[in-house]
Design an enzyme around this catalytic site. Sequence first.
Site, PDB file in Angstrom:
ATOM      1  N   ARG A  76       8.401 112.708  80.404  1.00 55.20           N
ATOM      2  CA  ARG A  76       7.340 112.091  81.190  1.00 55.20           C
ATOM      3  C   ARG A  76       6.204 111.519  80.354  1.00 55.20           C
ATOM      4  O   ARG A  76       5.777 110.388  80.571  1.00 55.20           O
ATOM      5  CB  ARG A  76       6.731 113.103  82.175  1.00 55.20           C
ATOM      6  CG  ARG A  76       7.532 113.281  83.427  1.00 55.20           C
ATOM      7  CD  ARG A  76       7.404 114.702  83.934  1.00 55.20           C
ATOM      8  NE  ARG A  76       8.104 115.566  83.021  1.00 55.20           N
ATOM      9  CZ  ARG A  76       9.393 115.879  83.132  1.00 55.20           C
ATOM     10  NH1 ARG A  76      10.079 115.463  84.155  1.00 55.20           N
ATOM     11  NH2 ARG A  76       9.998 116.636  82.229  1.00 55.20           N
ATOM     12  N   THR A  77       5.704 112.315  79.405  1.00 56.48           N
ATOM     13  CA  THR A  77       4.519 111.849  78.675  1.00 56.48           C
ATOM     14  C   THR A  77       4.858 110.574  77.899  1.00 56.48           C
ATOM     15  O   THR A  77       4.133 109.576  77.971  1.00 56.48           O
ATOM     16  CB  THR A  77       3.992 112.955  77.744  1.00 56.48           C
ATOM     17  OG1 THR A  77       3.811 114.134  78.526  1.00 56.48           O
ATOM     18  CG2 THR A  77       2.673 112.573  77.115  1.00 56.48           C
ATOM     19  N   LYS A 106      12.329 112.109  55.829  1.00 60.55           N
ATOM     20  CA  LYS A 106      12.401 112.019  54.358  1.00 60.55           C
ATOM     21  C   LYS A 106      11.254 112.793  53.715  1.00 60.55           C
ATOM     22  O   LYS A 106      11.046 112.721  52.516  1.00 60.55           O
ATOM     23  CB  LYS A 106      12.305 110.552  53.924  1.00 60.55           C
ATOM     24  CG  LYS A 106      13.404 109.662  54.481  1.00 60.55           C
ATOM     25  CD  LYS A 106      13.193 108.235  53.983  1.00 60.55           C
ATOM     26  CE  LYS A 106      14.144 107.268  54.651  1.00 60.55           C
ATOM     27  NZ  LYS A 106      13.784 105.874  54.341  1.00 60.55           N
ATOM     28  N   ARG A 127       2.285 113.417  69.776  1.00 57.28           N
ATOM     29  CA  ARG A 127       2.645 114.785  70.183  1.00 57.28           C
ATOM     30  C   ARG A 127       3.195 115.494  68.957  1.00 57.28           C
ATOM     31  O   ARG A 127       4.044 114.946  68.255  1.00 57.28           O
ATOM     32  CB  ARG A 127       3.697 114.775  71.291  1.00 57.28           C
ATOM     33  CG  ARG A 127       4.262 116.175  71.544  1.00 57.28           C
ATOM     34  CD  ARG A 127       5.113 116.263  72.768  1.00 57.28           C
ATOM     35  NE  ARG A 127       4.312 116.172  73.973  1.00 57.28           N
ATOM     36  CZ  ARG A 127       4.800 116.345  75.197  1.00 57.28           C
ATOM     37  NH1 ARG A 127       6.079 116.608  75.367  1.00 57.28           N
ATOM     38  NH2 ARG A 127       4.014 116.260  76.249  1.00 57.28           N
ATOM     39  N   HIS A 155      -3.470 119.432  76.092  1.00 54.80           N
ATOM     40  CA  HIS A 155      -2.692 118.283  76.560  1.00 54.80           C
ATOM     41  C   HIS A 155      -3.627 117.535  77.509  1.00 54.80           C
ATOM     42  O   HIS A 155      -3.448 117.556  78.729  1.00 54.80           O
ATOM     43  CB  HIS A 155      -1.443 118.801  77.277  1.00 54.80           C
ATOM     44  CG  HIS A 155      -0.389 117.769  77.539  1.00 54.80           C
ATOM     45  ND1 HIS A 155      -0.603 116.412  77.392  1.00 54.80           N
ATOM     46  CD2 HIS A 155       0.903 117.909  77.944  1.00 54.80           C
ATOM     47  CE1 HIS A 155       0.521 115.771  77.707  1.00 54.80           C
ATOM     48  NE2 HIS A 155       1.446 116.657  78.044  1.00 54.80           N
TER      49      HIS A 155
HETATM   50  C1  NCD Z   1       4.392 119.833  79.427  1.00 49.29           C
HETATM   51  C2  NCD Z   1       4.139 119.866  77.941  1.00 49.29           C
HETATM   52  O1  NCD Z   1       4.803 119.167  77.160  1.00 49.29           O
HETATM   53  O2  NCD Z   1       3.214 120.583  77.566  1.00 49.29           O
HETATM   54  N1  NCD Z   1       5.168 118.746  79.822  1.00 49.29           N
HETATM   55  C3  NCD Z   1       4.544 117.551  80.065  1.00 49.29           C
HETATM   56  O3  NCD Z   1       3.940 116.952  79.211  1.00 49.29           O
HETATM   57  N2  NCD Z   1       4.599 117.088  81.318  1.00 49.29           N
HETATM   58  C4  NCD Z   1       4.843 121.117  79.990  1.00 49.29           C
HETATM   59  C5  NCD Z   1       6.048 121.803  79.418  1.00 49.29           C
HETATM   60  O4  NCD Z   1       6.669 121.369  78.448  1.00 49.29           O
HETATM   61  O5  NCD Z   1       6.409 122.827  79.986  1.00 49.29           O
END
Ligand code: NCD
Length: 328
Positions: A76-77, A106, A127, A155
């Site tokens: 999703r993100t 590398k 991320r 997040h």
């Molecule tokens: C979450 C995350 O990556 O922190 N997912 C997201 O970004 N929607 C929650 C999760 O991984 O459980």
Amino acid sequence: MNLKPLFDLEAMPGNERHDNGFTGQDILSVSQFDKEKLSYIFERAREMRAVVKHASGVDLLKGHVLACLFYEPSTRTSSSFIAAMERLGGGVIPITQGVQFSSVSKGETLADTIRTLEQYADVIVLRHPEIGSAKAAASYASVPVINAGDGTGEHPTQSLLDLFTIQDELGRLEGLKVAMIGDLRYGRTVHSLTKLLLQYDVSLRFVSPEILRLPLAIMNQVIDAGVDVRETHEVADVIENADVLYVTRVQKERFTDLAQYEEVKEFYKITPEIMKRAKEKMVVMHPLPRVGEIHYTVDSDPRAAYFRQVQNGMYIRMALLAMVLGKA
Ligand code: NCD
């Protein structure tokens, strides 16, 4: 040869930037947002929703490039940032299929990867499994860095979309009873959302097995904010009064001892049976992915908001991208 200039720069509109207080800024933590800023973002997100419904997209960020750099899995993100950029007419460098296909494999450092990507891109979404990685990346970059999850830290864009969804579904943020369930220790979305909610007059209920309780540092912030708070192991203690049931996955990848994970992995399951005891007007949310915490038969319950929450993520990210690039 007669070399005529390709472009008449004087006649072009140029790269004017709107000064909105966010232009050129990194988005690293929810502590950056007060109520006024939150309302601004939400207003912009509503405009983004309207433009997508009306015209699918618009050329607000035409010519701009986003680098999406993901050192951890994401559906999703990453997709919502990509969709957001494309719906605004911009382009994307997608390093989201695992950094194993980039020079990270590398042995390239985060600093060098960031310094490289900023040569191509106007904004970087990162991320990474380490707490503080987004802040470090922001110190290497001169373009805005957006934190899309730094390990068990924060997040922020997820909690903006979470808060937006609550406002959208229930029509208010004040006076709500919010229950968070599941992995409150490692779940970064819980950490960010909790901090954001402290700006409102809410009561908080934290439901988890003992080993997955909310970290003390965050609990101390909750207590200092003076909100009504309680911890419990039982969903039964919160289900009847909750306006928001925020359910989370047990974060298997954060456990050092997998035997401990096995003990707690099936601690909770929201079922239609449980939902019978919930208020008629409330919402069930989940940042997703779910791995069994919400039975799929709950999906048809009108109170199940998790897929609407997913859609809101794109509007929030459209708003944020346009804002940090000085176009909204
Ligand atoms: C979450 C995350 O990556 O922190 N997912 C997201 O970004 N929607 C929650 C999760 O991984 O459980």
